[in-house]
Design a protein around this motif. Structure first.
Motif, PDB file in Angstrom:
ATOM      1  N   GLY A 268     -17.425  -5.267  10.614  1.00 21.80           N
ATOM      2  CA  GLY A 268     -17.567  -5.873  11.929  1.00 21.80           C
ATOM      3  C   GLY A 268     -16.314  -5.866  12.776  1.00 21.80           C
ATOM      4  N   ARG A 269     -15.221  -5.337  12.254  1.00 19.62           N
ATOM      5  CA  ARG A 269     -13.961  -5.275  13.018  1.00 19.62           C
ATOM      6  C   ARG A 269     -13.646  -3.827  13.386  1.00 19.62           C
ATOM      7  NH1 ARG A 269     -11.338 -10.246  11.718  1.00 19.62           N
ATOM      8  NH2 ARG A 269      -9.782  -9.746  13.305  1.00 19.62           N
ATOM      9  N   ASP A 270     -12.817  -3.641  14.418  1.00 20.51           N
ATOM     10  CA  ASP A 270     -12.410  -2.301  14.825  1.00 20.51           C
ATOM     11  C   ASP A 270     -11.278  -1.804  13.932  1.00 20.51           C
ATOM     12  OD1 ASP A 270     -14.213  -2.202  16.936  1.00 20.51           O
ATOM     13  OD2 ASP A 270     -12.798  -3.179  18.319  1.00 20.51           O
ATOM     14  N   PRO A 271     -11.384  -0.590  13.387  1.00 22.57           N
ATOM     15  CA  PRO A 271     -10.342  -0.079  12.490  1.00 22.57           C
ATOM     16  C   PRO A 271      -9.014   0.151  13.215  1.00 22.57           C
ATOM     17  CG  PRO A 271     -12.385   1.165  12.242  1.00 22.57           C
ATOM     18  CD  PRO A 271     -12.530   0.330  13.480  1.00 22.57           C
ATOM     19  N   VAL A 272      -7.932  -0.132  12.516  1.00 19.57           N
ATOM     20  CA  VAL A 272      -6.582   0.229  12.940  1.00 19.57           C
ATOM     21  C   VAL A 272      -5.845   0.729  11.698  1.00 19.57           C
ATOM     22  CG1 VAL A 272      -6.507  -1.474  14.812  1.00 19.57           C
ATOM     23  CG2 VAL A 272      -5.628  -2.087  12.559  1.00 19.57           C
ATOM     24  N   ALA A 273      -4.681   1.318  11.905  1.00 26.72           N
ATOM     25  CA  ALA A 273      -3.902   1.853  10.789  1.00 26.72           C
ATOM     26  C   ALA A 273      -3.444   0.716   9.876  1.00 26.72           C
ATOM     27  CB  ALA A 273      -2.698   2.620  11.307  1.00 26.72           C
ATOM     28  N   ARG A 274      -3.774   0.837   8.591  1.00 32.83           N
ATOM     29  CA  ARG A 274      -3.423  -0.196   7.610  1.00 32.83           C
ATOM     30  C   ARG A 274      -2.956   0.458   6.313  1.00 32.83           C
ATOM     31  NH1 ARG A 274      -6.356  -4.954   8.466  1.00 32.83           N
ATOM     32  NH2 ARG A 274      -5.136  -5.825   6.754  1.00 32.83           N
ATOM     33  N   MET A 275      -2.241  -0.304   5.506  1.00 33.72           N
ATOM     34  CA  MET A 275      -1.841   0.151   4.181  1.00 33.72           C
ATOM     35  C   MET A 275      -3.043   0.231   3.256  1.00 33.72           C
ATOM     36  SD  MET A 275       1.662  -2.043   3.566  1.00 33.72           S
ATOM     37  CE  MET A 275       1.205  -3.412   4.634  1.00 33.72           C
ATOM     38  N   SER A 276      -2.903   1.030   2.191  1.00 33.74           N
ATOM     39  CA  SER A 276      -3.906   1.088   1.116  1.00 33.74           C
ATOM     40  C   SER A 276      -3.193   0.837  -0.212  1.00 33.74           C
ATOM     41  CB  SER A 276      -4.641   2.424   1.136  1.00 33.74           C
ATOM     42  OG  SER A 276      -3.754   3.525   0.958  1.00 33.74           O
ATOM     43  N   ASN A 277      -2.728   1.910  -0.861  1.00 35.05           N
ATOM     44  CA  ASN A 277      -1.904   1.788  -2.070  1.00 35.05           C
ATOM     45  C   ASN A 277      -0.477   2.179  -1.720  1.00 35.05           C
ATOM     46  OD1 ASN A 277      -4.113   1.126  -3.804  1.00 35.05           O
ATOM     47  ND2 ASN A 277      -4.657   3.292  -3.916  1.00 35.05           N
ATOM     48  N   LEU A 278       0.383   1.203  -1.541  1.00 34.49           N
ATOM     49  CA  LEU A 278       1.782   1.460  -1.191  1.00 34.49           C
ATOM     50  C   LEU A 278       2.563   1.685  -2.482  1.00 34.49           C
ATOM     51  CD1 LEU A 278       3.405   1.455   1.549  1.00 34.49           C
ATOM     52  CD2 LEU A 278       4.286  -0.780   0.833  1.00 34.49           C
ATOM     53  N   LEU A 279       3.174   2.860  -2.614  1.00 33.54           N
ATOM     54  CA  LEU A 279       3.861   3.260  -3.842  1.00 33.54           C
ATOM     55  C   LEU A 279       5.353   3.400  -3.581  1.00 33.54           C
ATOM     56  CD1 LEU A 279       1.352   6.124  -4.789  1.00 33.54           C
ATOM     57  CD2 LEU A 279       1.157   3.684  -5.325  1.00 33.54           C
ATOM     58  N   VAL A 280       6.152   2.705  -4.358  1.00 34.60           N
ATOM     59  CA  VAL A 280       7.604   2.735  -4.195  1.00 34.60           C
ATOM     60  C   VAL A 280       8.207   3.509  -5.365  1.00 34.60           C
ATOM     61  CG1 VAL A 280       9.711   1.372  -3.944  1.00 34.60           C
ATOM     62  CG2 VAL A 280       7.534   0.508  -3.019  1.00 34.60           C
ATOM     63  N   GLU A 281       8.965   4.566  -5.059  1.00 34.41           N
ATOM     64  CA  GLU A 281       9.626   5.378  -6.070  1.00 34.41           C
ATOM     65  C   GLU A 281      11.135   5.301  -5.874  1.00 34.41           C
ATOM     66  OE1 GLU A 281       8.008   9.270  -5.604  1.00 34.41           O
ATOM     67  OE2 GLU A 281       6.013   8.714  -6.363  1.00 34.41           O
ATOM     68  N   SER A 282      11.868   5.465  -6.968  1.00 34.10           N
ATOM     69  CA  SER A 282      13.327   5.315  -6.904  1.00 34.10           C
ATOM     70  C   SER A 282      14.016   6.377  -7.751  1.00 34.10           C
ATOM     71  CB  SER A 282      13.745   3.925  -7.392  1.00 34.10           C
ATOM     72  OG  SER A 282      15.155   3.825  -7.473  1.00 34.10           O
ATOM     73  N   ALA A 283      15.153   6.858  -7.254  1.00 34.58           N
ATOM     74  CA  ALA A 283      15.986   7.806  -7.992  1.00 34.58           C
ATOM     75  C   ALA A 283      17.199   7.117  -8.620  1.00 34.58           C
ATOM     76  CB  ALA A 283      16.455   8.926  -7.060  1.00 34.58           C
ATOM     77  N   ARG A 284      17.264   5.794  -8.505  1.00 32.56           N
ATOM     78  CA  ARG A 284      18.384   5.053  -9.107  1.00 32.56           C
ATOM     79  C   ARG A 284      17.783   3.908  -9.927  1.00 32.56           C
ATOM     80  NH1 ARG A 284      23.294   2.743  -5.496  1.00 32.56           N
ATOM     81  NH2 ARG A 284      23.877   4.969  -5.495  1.00 32.56           N
ATOM     82  N   THR A 285      17.483   4.190 -11.185  1.00 32.08           N
ATOM     83  CA  THR A 285      16.811   3.212 -12.038  1.00 32.08           C
ATOM     84  C   THR A 285      17.701   2.808 -13.207  1.00 32.08           C
ATOM     85  OG1 THR A 285      15.752   4.915 -13.402  1.00 32.08           O
ATOM     86  CG2 THR A 285      14.559   4.165 -11.443  1.00 32.08           C
ATOM     87  N   MET A 286      17.444   1.609 -13.722  1.00 36.69           N
ATOM     88  CA  MET A 286      18.157   1.065 -14.873  1.00 36.69           C
ATOM     89  C   MET A 286      17.167   0.322 -15.756  1.00 36.69           C
ATOM     90  SD  MET A 286      21.462  -0.803 -13.143  1.00 36.69           S
ATOM     91  CE  MET A 286      22.592   0.032 -12.022  1.00 36.69           C
ATOM     92  N   PRO A 287      17.417   0.265 -17.067  1.00 34.96           N
ATOM     93  CA  PRO A 287      16.604  -0.614 -17.914  1.00 34.96           C
ATOM     94  C   PRO A 287      16.930  -2.065 -17.598  1.00 34.96           C
ATOM     95  CG  PRO A 287      18.411   0.329 -19.178  1.00 34.96           C
ATOM     96  CD  PRO A 287      18.429   1.001 -17.843  1.00 34.96           C
ATOM     97  N   TRP A 288      16.032  -2.982 -17.996  1.00 33.79           N
ATOM     98  CA  TRP A 288      16.205  -4.393 -17.661  1.00 33.79           C
ATOM     99  C   TRP A 288      17.557  -4.965 -18.080  1.00 33.79           C
ATOM    100  CZ3 TRP A 288      14.696  -8.017 -14.540  1.00 33.79           C
ATOM    101  CH2 TRP A 288      15.037  -9.339 -14.819  1.00 33.79           C
TER     102      TRP A 288
ATOM    103  N   HIS B 223      -5.912   6.412   7.440  1.00 32.59           N
ATOM    104  CA  HIS B 223      -5.560   5.011   7.193  1.00 32.59           C
ATOM    105  C   HIS B 223      -6.167   4.055   8.208  1.00 32.59           C
ATOM    106  CE1 HIS B 223      -2.608   6.893   4.498  1.00 32.59           C
ATOM    107  NE2 HIS B 223      -2.586   5.732   3.895  1.00 32.59           N
ATOM    108  N   GLY B 224      -7.228   4.503   8.916  1.00 33.29           N
ATOM    109  CA  GLY B 224      -7.938   3.597   9.824  1.00 33.29           C
ATOM    110  C   GLY B 224      -8.863   2.692   9.010  1.00 33.29           C
ATOM    111  N   ARG B 225      -8.544   1.409   8.923  1.00 33.17           N
ATOM    112  CA  ARG B 225      -9.260   0.510   8.018  1.00 33.17           C
ATOM    113  C   ARG B 225      -9.646  -0.778   8.728  1.00 33.17           C
ATOM    114  NH1 ARG B 225      -6.608  -0.722   2.570  1.00 33.17           N
ATOM    115  NH2 ARG B 225      -8.813  -0.860   1.996  1.00 33.17           N
ATOM    116  N   SER B 226     -10.717  -1.402   8.222  1.00 25.69           N
ATOM    117  CA  SER B 226     -11.138  -2.674   8.805  1.00 25.69           C
ATOM    118  C   SER B 226     -12.062  -3.397   7.847  1.00 25.69           C
ATOM    119  CB  SER B 226     -11.870  -2.441  10.130  1.00 25.69           C
ATOM    120  OG  SER B 226     -13.100  -1.767   9.899  1.00 25.69           O
ATOM    121  N   ALA B 227     -12.170  -4.692   8.044  1.00 24.03           N
ATOM    122  CA  ALA B 227     -13.214  -5.479   7.405  1.00 24.03           C
ATOM    123  C   ALA B 227     -14.512  -5.219   8.158  1.00 24.03           C
ATOM    124  CB  ALA B 227     -12.850  -6.961   7.437  1.00 24.03           C
TER     125      ALA B 227
END
Length: 398
Positions: free
Chosen positions: A239-259, A233-237
């Motif tokens: 010309g910049r020095d890489p640091v740890a950054r998010m990429s694809n953050l995925l949220v999962e849940s075991a307590r779901t309901m329909p709308w 997860h070392g990422r940068s634009a």
């Protein structure tokens, strides 16, 4: 050693020029709008990497982006904005013709409705955050605080430092970050890559498992209390020095309901708190956060569409003039349920190593308490004269 084959990135310049002119003429047909634009871009990036470890990489990626945006003023002078952002790994993933016209018409209709909507007073109480808004909440309140280098910085607030193995979220929530996932359903994810900017293969990483903090996003910089290995997860634009950054953050849940059940739960929570209404936050412009130790540990989100939901009738009414504020630990632990459907929020995230493409995939979340404050007062005036480029609407067909 890994060398990506050349990626074609065809761009129908003439077709898109005609498309954008047609869509901007549609926007110009609305005299209530005092400014608007539609723009398209294609970003082709090739990176070459070599290290003393013997790593040799040549990687490519392409992101197409289409943005439509419009501004208006409410009768009281408040500046209002609405927009649509579309991303794709291929030109064909962007809407065109009648489909794009339909989405722009919806955007304009929302903006014109906001002009007539009442201003909401500062609010604290239950709310439903639909997936795009929930994605911003997790990105700002959780994701940035799990980036590895922040645990080493003496000037950082260290929200979750030393908490590995301890609960930091409700037990039914799991959060992963996976740069190897290309798509979520039919939608390409901005945060996809094979190798990070330090030559390490991107790795699917479970950050929080059933509420328990497992690890941090890691670059090559070690973090105390965590195995001293990068998880890609070392990422940068450029010309910049890489640091740890998010990429694809995925949220999962075991307590779901329909709308429908989520809305019933929102109303029930409002009644339990003796509130006359709850809120539904349907969309957001973006967000920001401050993780430094010398400032307040807080985050902010700019909601675009907020609806009051009457606790007695369930009727929804559009409101304006507020923004989400909160402290991360309190806000994320007020989540009491989530929806069944997850949706993608694609964009770019700016931090110490520059702007990098990211995605969040999240469900709707029901929070028992959220705080909204008034937006900054705007003393502007609505235009006195009609727009000089206003024209009758044109057909969406080409």
């Amino acid at each position: 050693m890994a060398v990506d084959p050349p990626i074609p990135f065809p761009f129908d310049r003439g077709g898109w020029v005609r498309e954008l002119r047609q869509q901007t003429e549609r926007l110009g047909a609305h005299p209530e709008l005092f400014d608007s634009h539609v723009r398209i871009s294609v970003d082709h990036e090739e990176r070459e990497f070599a290290s003393t470890e013997g790593t040799r990489l040549v990687t490519e990626r392409v992101i197409y982006a289409l943005h439509a945006q419009a501004w208006a003023r409410a009768p009281d002078g408040m500046l209002l904005e609405n927009s649509r952002d579309f991303y794709g790994a291929k030109d064909s993933e962007l809407p065109r013709g009648e489909e794009l016209a339909r989405r722009i018409d919806v955007m304009v209709a929302e903006l014109l409705a906001l002009r007539q909507a009442p201003v909401l007073d500062p609010y604290t109480g239950p709310a439903l955050l639909e997936p795009e808004a929930a994605g911003v909440l997790f990105h700002e309140a959780v994701g940035h605080r799990l980036e590895g280098e922040r645990q080493n910085d003496d000037k950082d607030g260290h929200t979750f430092k030393g908490q590995v193995g301890k609960p930091i979220l409700p037990f039914f929530l799991t959060i992963l970050d996976d740069p190897t996932q290309r798509t979520a359903g039919p939608v390409s994810l901005n945060g996809y890559y094979r190798f990070d900017d330090q030559g390490v293969p991107g790795q699917r990483t479970t950050l929080v498992d059933k509420g328990i903090l497992k690890t941090f996003l890691m670059s090559r910089a070690p973090v105390q209390g965590v195995p001293p290995h990068s998880n890609g997860h070392g990422r940068s634009a450029p010309g910049r020095d890489p640091v740890a950054r998010m990429s694809n953050l995925l949220v999962e849940s075991a307590r779901t309901m329909p709308w429908p059940k989520l809305k019933e739960a929102l109303i029930a929570e409002a009644k339990r708190q003796e509130k006359p209404f709850g809120l539904v936050i349907r969309d957001v412009t973006g967000g920001n956060t401050d993780t430094s130790g010398y400032a307040y540990q807080a985050f902010k989100g700019q909601p675009r569409l907020v609806y009051k939901v009457d606790a007695n009738t369930g009727a929804e009414a559009l409101v304006r003039g507020v923004e989400i504020v909160g402290t991360p630990l309190l806000s994320i632990n007020k989540i009491i349920a989530t929806g069944e459907e997850r949706r993608v929020f694609n964009g770019y995230c700016g931090a110490e190593s520059g702007y990098v493409p990211v995605s969040t995939v999240a469900p709707t979340v029901l929070v028992s308490e959220i705080e909204l404050q008034r937006t900054r007062k705007d003393t502007g005036r609505s235009p006195v004269l009609p727009s000089p480029w206003a024209r009758p609407p044109v057909s969406a067909t080409r």
